[in-house]
Design an enzyme around this catalytic site. Sequence first.
Site, short mmCIF file in Angstrom:
data_model
loop_
_atom_site.label_atom_id
_atom_site.label_comp_id
_atom_site.label_asym_id
_atom_site.label_seq_id
_atom_site.Cartn_x
_atom_site.Cartn_y
_atom_site.Cartn_z
N ASN A 48 4.40 -2.23 -11.16
CA ASN A 48 3.26 -2.28 -10.25
C ASN A 48 1.96 -2.41 -11.06
OD1 ASN A 48 1.01 -1.30 -8.73
ND2 ASN A 48 2.41 -0.46 -7.22
N HIS A 106 -3.09 -0.83 -10.85
CA HIS A 106 -4.14 -0.09 -11.55
C HIS A 106 -4.85 -0.92 -12.61
CE1 HIS A 106 -3.61 3.25 -9.05
NE2 HIS A 106 -2.32 3.34 -9.33
N HIS A 122 0.15 -3.45 -4.17
CA HIS A 122 -0.14 -2.83 -2.87
C HIS A 122 -1.48 -3.36 -2.41
CE1 HIS A 122 -0.47 1.26 -0.52
NE2 HIS A 122 -0.70 0.21 0.24
N ARG A 139 -4.05 -2.78 -0.19
CA ARG A 139 -4.48 -1.70 0.71
C ARG A 139 -5.50 -2.22 1.70
NH1 ARG A 139 -3.04 3.77 -1.31
NH2 ARG A 139 -4.23 4.47 0.48
N ARG A 150 -8.76 -1.44 -2.38
CA ARG A 150 -9.23 -0.73 -3.57
C ARG A 150 -8.45 -1.12 -4.82
NH1 ARG A 150 -6.65 5.22 -2.82
NH2 ARG A 150 -7.40 5.03 -0.69
N GLU A 161 3.60 -4.28 -1.25
CA GLU A 161 3.54 -3.02 -0.51
C GLU A 161 2.37 -3.11 0.44
OE1 GLU A 161 2.97 0.18 -3.20
OE2 GLU A 161 4.86 -0.16 -4.23
N THR A 183 -0.17 6.80 -2.45
CA THR A 183 0.71 6.99 -1.30
C THR A 183 1.28 8.40 -1.33
OG1 THR A 183 1.32 4.71 -1.72
CG2 THR A 183 2.58 5.88 -0.06
N GLU A 213 13.21 2.24 -0.03
CA GLU A 213 12.76 2.72 -1.33
C GLU A 213 12.58 4.23 -1.21
OE1 GLU A 213 9.76 0.56 -3.45
OE2 GLU A 213 9.11 2.36 -4.52
N HIS A 239 7.86 6.11 -7.47
CA HIS A 239 6.65 6.92 -7.32
C HIS A 239 6.65 8.08 -8.31
CE1 HIS A 239 3.03 8.73 -5.74
NE2 HIS A 239 2.85 7.58 -5.13
#
Length: 249
Positions: free
Chosen positions: A11, A14, A47, A49, A53, A74, A105, A155, A198
Site C-alpha cells: 500500500n 503514505h 485507498h 478516501r 487525504r 480500497e 481504518t 480481507e 492492517h
Amino acid sequence: MITDKMRLGVNVDHVATIRNARGGKHPDPLKAAKLAINSGADSIVVHLREDRRHISDDDLINLMKELDKPITLEMAATNEMVDIACESSPKKVCFVPEKREERTTEGGLDVCSSFSSLQEYIAKLKSHNMDVSLFIEPDVDQINAAKELNATAVELHTGEYCNAFDSHDVLNIQKELIRLEEASAHGYNLGLEINAGHGLNYASVASVSKIKQITELNIGHFIIGESLFVGIEDAVREMRLLIDTARQS
Ligand code: PXP
C-alpha cells in the site's frame, strides 16, 4: 486454492501523505509503486478516501495507466466511489469502513448492517469484471454475510493481533491468532479468497504468513515508514523474505 506462495500487496498511500504535506508532486506514489513491484510486490494497494487525504483521483489514473501488476482499490461503500471504480476498473476493489475523523481504518466493515447497499455495489462491480473484497473482522457472522453477498474475497483485519503483538501481550497474541486461523479456515471452506492486513510489520508478519488459507497480505504503513531508513526496495524485499520464509517453514 491453498498455495505455498503468499501474495504481497504494498500500500503506497503514505507516499502520497508525505507529498500532500507540502503539495506538489514529490514524492510520487507511482515511482514508489514501480520500485515496490521491482522488489517483489505482487500488487499495489491504494485507498481513495472521500477526503482525498492519501492518493488523488489523478494518482489512481496514473497508477492504472503505468503499472503492469494488479491494483487493489480500497474505498468506502458509496455511489461516488463505485462510479470511480467502474471508470478506472482496477483488478480488485476492497470495501472498507471510513470515518472522516479516524487516522486510519479502524475495525472492519459491519457487512451485516449494510447488507443491501453492499449487495447492489458488489453486483455492479462484478458485472464490470472486478473482484470484490470486504475488509472485515475475523468473525464467522461477517464471513457468512460476505459469502451471501457473493464477494470474491474477504480481507481479515489483523489490527487486534498486531496491537497485542506490539504490546507483547502473549495471551492476546494467541487468542487473536486463533481467531484469524479459524476465520481463515471458515472462509476458505465457503469458497472465499482469504486476504489479511492492517498493522503488520517485520515482527508480526511471520505467524500470519503461516496460515495457509490466507493467500494475500496487504501492508502499507510499516513498509513506507521503514523505507525512510533503508529505501523502499530493501523494505519490500525484507518483508517478502520474511513472508516466504515463514510460509515455507
Ligand atoms: N488493508 C486494509 C483494508 C487497509 O485499510 C489498510 C490500511 O490502509 C491496510 C490493509 C494496510 O494497513 P497498514 O498500513 O497498517 O499496513
